[in-house]
Design an enzyme around this catalytic site. Sequence first.
Site, PDB file in Angstrom:
ATOM      1  N   HIS A 159     -10.013   4.247  -2.060  1.00 28.11           N
ATOM      2  CA  HIS A 159      -9.349   4.165  -0.747  1.00 28.11           C
ATOM      3  C   HIS A 159     -10.284   4.704   0.331  1.00 28.11           C
ATOM      4  CE1 HIS A 159      -4.897   3.515  -1.675  1.00 28.11           C
ATOM      5  NE2 HIS A 159      -5.523   3.330  -2.819  1.00 28.11           N
ATOM      6  N   GLY A 160      -9.855   4.546   1.586  1.00 21.44           N
ATOM      7  CA  GLY A 160     -10.639   5.104   2.696  1.00 21.44           C
ATOM      8  C   GLY A 160     -11.965   4.376   2.855  1.00 21.44           C
ATOM      9  N   VAL A 162      -9.709  -1.381   2.518  1.00 23.85           N
ATOM     10  CA  VAL A 162     -10.257  -1.266   3.875  1.00 23.85           C
ATOM     11  C   VAL A 162      -9.134  -1.482   4.888  1.00 23.85           C
ATOM     12  CG1 VAL A 162     -11.888  -2.239   5.537  1.00 23.85           C
ATOM     13  CG2 VAL A 162     -12.500  -2.144   3.126  1.00 23.85           C
ATOM     14  N   THR A 192      -8.896   0.846   8.506  1.00 18.79           N
ATOM     15  CA  THR A 192      -9.241   1.299   9.856  1.00 18.79           C
ATOM     16  C   THR A 192     -10.271   0.416  10.572  1.00 18.79           C
ATOM     17  OG1 THR A 192      -8.737   3.568   9.214  1.00 18.79           O
ATOM     18  CG2 THR A 192     -10.100   3.286  11.168  1.00 18.79           C
ATOM     19  N   ASP A 213       0.850  -1.198   0.000  1.00 18.74           N
ATOM     20  CA  ASP A 213       0.000   0.000   0.000  1.00 18.74           C
ATOM     21  C   ASP A 213       0.893   1.257   0.000  1.00 18.74           C
ATOM     22  OD1 ASP A 213      -2.493   1.166   0.036  1.00 18.74           O
ATOM     23  OD2 ASP A 213      -2.914   0.772   2.150  1.00 18.74           O
ATOM     24  N   HIS A 214       0.276   2.422  -0.110  1.00 18.12           N
ATOM     25  CA  HIS A 214       0.946   3.736  -0.149  1.00 18.12           C
ATOM     26  C   HIS A 214       2.455   3.785   0.122  1.00 18.12           C
ATOM     27  CE1 HIS A 214      -2.839   6.003  -0.108  1.00 18.12           C
ATOM     28  NE2 HIS A 214      -3.281   5.011   0.653  1.00 18.12           N
ATOM     29  N   SER A 241     -13.288   2.396   5.146  1.00 19.86           N
ATOM     30  CA  SER A 241     -13.995   2.209   6.426  1.00 19.86           C
ATOM     31  C   SER A 241     -15.050   3.275   6.621  1.00 19.86           C
ATOM     32  CB  SER A 241     -12.994   2.294   7.590  1.00 19.86           C
ATOM     33  OG  SER A 241     -11.997   1.333   7.440  1.00 19.86           O
ATOM     34  N   HIS A 280      -9.114   8.588   4.349  1.00 22.11           N
ATOM     35  CA  HIS A 280      -8.609   7.543   5.258  1.00 22.11           C
ATOM     36  C   HIS A 280      -8.968   7.830   6.710  1.00 22.11           C
ATOM     37  CE1 HIS A 280      -5.805   7.383   1.754  1.00 22.11           C
ATOM     38  NE2 HIS A 280      -5.986   6.087   1.907  1.00 22.11           N
ATOM     39  N   GLY A 281      -9.305   6.775   7.436  1.00 20.55           N
ATOM     40  CA  GLY A 281      -9.537   6.919   8.878  1.00 20.55           C
ATOM     41  C   GLY A 281     -11.016   6.999   9.225  1.00 20.55           C
TER      42      GLY A 281
HETATM   43  P1  13P Z   1      -9.298   3.126   5.773  1.00 20.69           P
HETATM   44  O1  13P Z   1      -8.227   2.885   6.777  1.00 20.69           O
HETATM   45  O2  13P Z   1      -9.975   4.439   5.922  1.00 20.69           O
HETATM   46  O3  13P Z   1     -10.260   1.972   5.686  1.00 20.69           O
HETATM   47  O4  13P Z   1      -8.569   3.192   4.348  1.00 20.69           O
HETATM   48  C1  13P Z   1      -7.751   2.130   3.955  1.00 20.69           C
HETATM   49  C2  13P Z   1      -6.995   2.488   2.738  1.00 20.69           C
HETATM   50  O5  13P Z   1      -7.447   3.211   1.887  1.00 20.69           O
HETATM   51  C3  13P Z   1      -5.658   1.908   2.602  1.00 20.69           C
HETATM   52  O6  13P Z   1      -4.996   2.332   1.472  1.00 20.69           O
END
Ligand code: 13P
Length: 284
Positions: A209-210, A232, A234, A85-86, A212, A181-182
């Site tokens: 992304h993001g 997913v 968080t 990831d990132h 959750s 994210h988060g």
């Molecule tokens: P969340 O942690 O918000 O679920 O996002 C995960 C994500 O996008 C990882 O690259």
Amino acid sequence: MALERVSKILKMADEAKTSVIAFNCINYDMAYSVVTVAEELQKPVIIMLYPEHNYGFNNADVRGFAETVKSLASRVKVPVGLHLDHSSDFDYIMKAIREGFTSVMFDGSMLPVEENIRLSKKVVEVARNFDVDVEAELGRVGFAKDSDEDNLDLYTKPEVAAEFCRETGVTSVAVAIGSAHGVYLETPKLDIERLEEINRATETPLVLHGGSGIPNDQLEVAFTKGINKFNVGTEFFQLYYDTVFEYMKAHESERNVNLLFDMSKYVQDKLMAYLREKMKLSKF
Ligand code: 13P
């Protein structure tokens, strides 16, 4: 089976007009739960390592993580992808490739577009020699704690996406369409119209992304409009934390070392119950 190419899984998702779900994991309990439920439900899945969980927290060793996921994948029949990831660190990306990651993300979303194009393209050119797939990010997904999902300046522009994908040759591109994210301060609202425009502008599979906290009804629509990979993290980590906390609390007075060994199974069962529900969204 052996690890599957993420590009192949994305193609399957595109053909099925759905999205594969990619889960951030830090250890065996998490990765085992993901692969076990994927096999049970007969759906492809992707396991991701977030670099900071390795070099910041020492939660996972890159090679050890890759070997663990490879071993888990070898025991099941469903396609399992392994993705870094990132990362915006070229050396770290190369390390992950050498240690067995078959897909990596180069995150140049903080850079001016021209620089993002130049560097994403460079990563693609190198990764290609190792048969490794590359995800990039265009626009900026940002952080829910800063309400970045509401900042239209950060959103992906369809015409730029077309040029970005053409110039870089990336396998997939993460788009900013209203997620972050988060933990969201308010329920997010995905910009589906923009997603449709981006999807019309490029053949490249799109990544959300993001993941959750986005309501399922919005995800169901997004998955039919070009999102082929959904990240997913968080909420999966939060559940892990809550489960360990709950287990410790329930056995607070015992102080018996055997509880430590028993805890994995307890955690895996809870994670798997969550994953069974979550993966229903992925309509393979
Ligand atoms: P969340 O942690 O918000 O679920 O996002 C995960 C994500 O996008 C990882 O690259």
